[in-house]
Design a protein around this motif. Sequence first.
Motif, PDB file in Angstrom:
ATOM      1  N   GLU A  19       0.813  -1.216   0.000  1.00  0.00           N
ATOM      2  CA  GLU A  19       0.000   0.000   0.000  1.00  0.00           C
ATOM      3  C   GLU A  19       0.851   1.272   0.000  1.00  0.00           C
ATOM      4  O   GLU A  19       0.405   2.329   0.424  1.00  0.00           O
ATOM      5  CB  GLU A  19      -0.982   0.016   1.176  1.00  0.00           C
ATOM      6  N   TYR A  21       1.980   4.344  -1.660  1.00  0.00           N
ATOM      7  CA  TYR A  21       1.251   5.125  -2.669  1.00  0.00           C
ATOM      8  C   TYR A  21       2.174   6.188  -3.245  1.00  0.00           C
ATOM      9  O   TYR A  21       2.700   7.021  -2.501  1.00  0.00           O
ATOM     10  CB  TYR A  21       0.029   5.759  -2.011  1.00  0.00           C
ATOM     11  N   LYS A  44      -7.055   7.787  -3.896  1.00  0.00           N
ATOM     12  CA  LYS A  44      -6.047   6.847  -3.408  1.00  0.00           C
ATOM     13  C   LYS A  44      -6.644   5.464  -3.198  1.00  0.00           C
ATOM     14  O   LYS A  44      -6.074   4.452  -3.645  1.00  0.00           O
ATOM     15  CB  LYS A  44      -5.443   7.358  -2.099  1.00  0.00           C
ATOM     16  N   GLN A  45      -7.782   5.393  -2.538  1.00  0.00           N
ATOM     17  CA  GLN A  45      -8.404   4.103  -2.269  1.00  0.00           C
ATOM     18  C   GLN A  45      -8.841   3.415  -3.567  1.00  0.00           C
ATOM     19  O   GLN A  45      -8.758   2.187  -3.698  1.00  0.00           O
ATOM     20  CB  GLN A  45      -9.606   4.274  -1.332  1.00  0.00           C
ATOM     21  N   LEU A  48      -5.617   2.040  -5.165  1.00  0.00           N
ATOM     22  CA  LEU A  48      -5.144   0.879  -4.413  1.00  0.00           C
ATOM     23  C   LEU A  48      -6.009  -0.346  -4.700  1.00  0.00           C
ATOM     24  O   LEU A  48      -5.495  -1.473  -4.807  1.00  0.00           O
ATOM     25  CB  LEU A  48      -5.140   1.178  -2.913  1.00  0.00           C
ATOM     26  N   GLN A  51      -5.106  -1.488  -8.177  1.00  0.00           N
ATOM     27  CA  GLN A  51      -3.779  -2.097  -8.116  1.00  0.00           C
ATOM     28  C   GLN A  51      -3.854  -3.528  -7.595  1.00  0.00           C
ATOM     29  O   GLN A  51      -3.247  -4.449  -8.162  1.00  0.00           O
ATOM     30  CB  GLN A  51      -2.862  -1.269  -7.216  1.00  0.00           C
TER      31      GLN A  51
END
Length: 290
Positions: A19, A21, A44-45, A48, A51
């Motif tokens: 995680e 970033y 961001k979430q 992630l 990803q």
Amino acid sequence: MSSQDKAMSLFPPPLPLDEEYSISSEESTSLKRVIGIQDDNELKQHLLSVQAEAYAVYPYPCIRLFDFARFKITKHFAYESVIKLGKERKNAIFLDLPCCDYWTVGHKLFRTTPETFPVPFLQGDIFDPNFLQPGVPALDTSSQPIDSPPSLTDSDLTSLTPLQHHVSVIYASSFFHLFGEDEQFKLAHLFASLLSPLPGSIIFGSHNGASDTEGDKPGSIRLTTRGKTIFAHSPSSWKELWTGKNGPFSPEQVSVQVEVKKVERKDTARVFNLEQPYISYRHIWSVTRR
């Protein structure tokens, strides 16, 4: 073994996601505009989550490094000419090779659907003769394809073979360096068979290569401290690959450009468990029909 499995055999066993970033402010601004997410934490979430889903499909190091969110194509020196060609050439075909098995994850990334982004997707192994017929030479500049290009909306289009000699633009990012010298040679010929003979038709992309300050010699270079290597062309051998004695084109048919950029990334050092920042030499290149 598929071409993807062969490529992955070059890499050490994947490390778990942590995680970490790493998105720049410029990239964040572009992503917000394209995806439609304005809140930094929500973005961001979202990234992630994408990803993690992509990494579960195949754990390439570039997925851990968020390279899928960096808009590298817009920074390529050929990008503006490609956009110009797309606007001026009627029915120009753009082919992005490869996207591996990430097409569905890509829809999630950009919050699109097959209905809102109806771009055809063909899944296959480029080295599979049933997917792309080998041994088809590039057309001479003065020649024209015998048949008409297939309809990209035709559900019967299941391979790349019908597109041979009809593609105006081919983009290949972080692809060639996944394979050995012989396979890169085969790739060049396969790509050439797809390219339209019309002036301005172009193959372009980028990948890791050898430094032109280290004797300008191609060969295997070390990828990680765990002993894995990749075959890296030098700028001169890369040009030879396309227009040399055994290349798919003659020097009169195409112009080959190569820029070499030294890249030092601390995040790559983290991914490969190195003590020092990882230094690579990025080849940014194009092969353009004269």
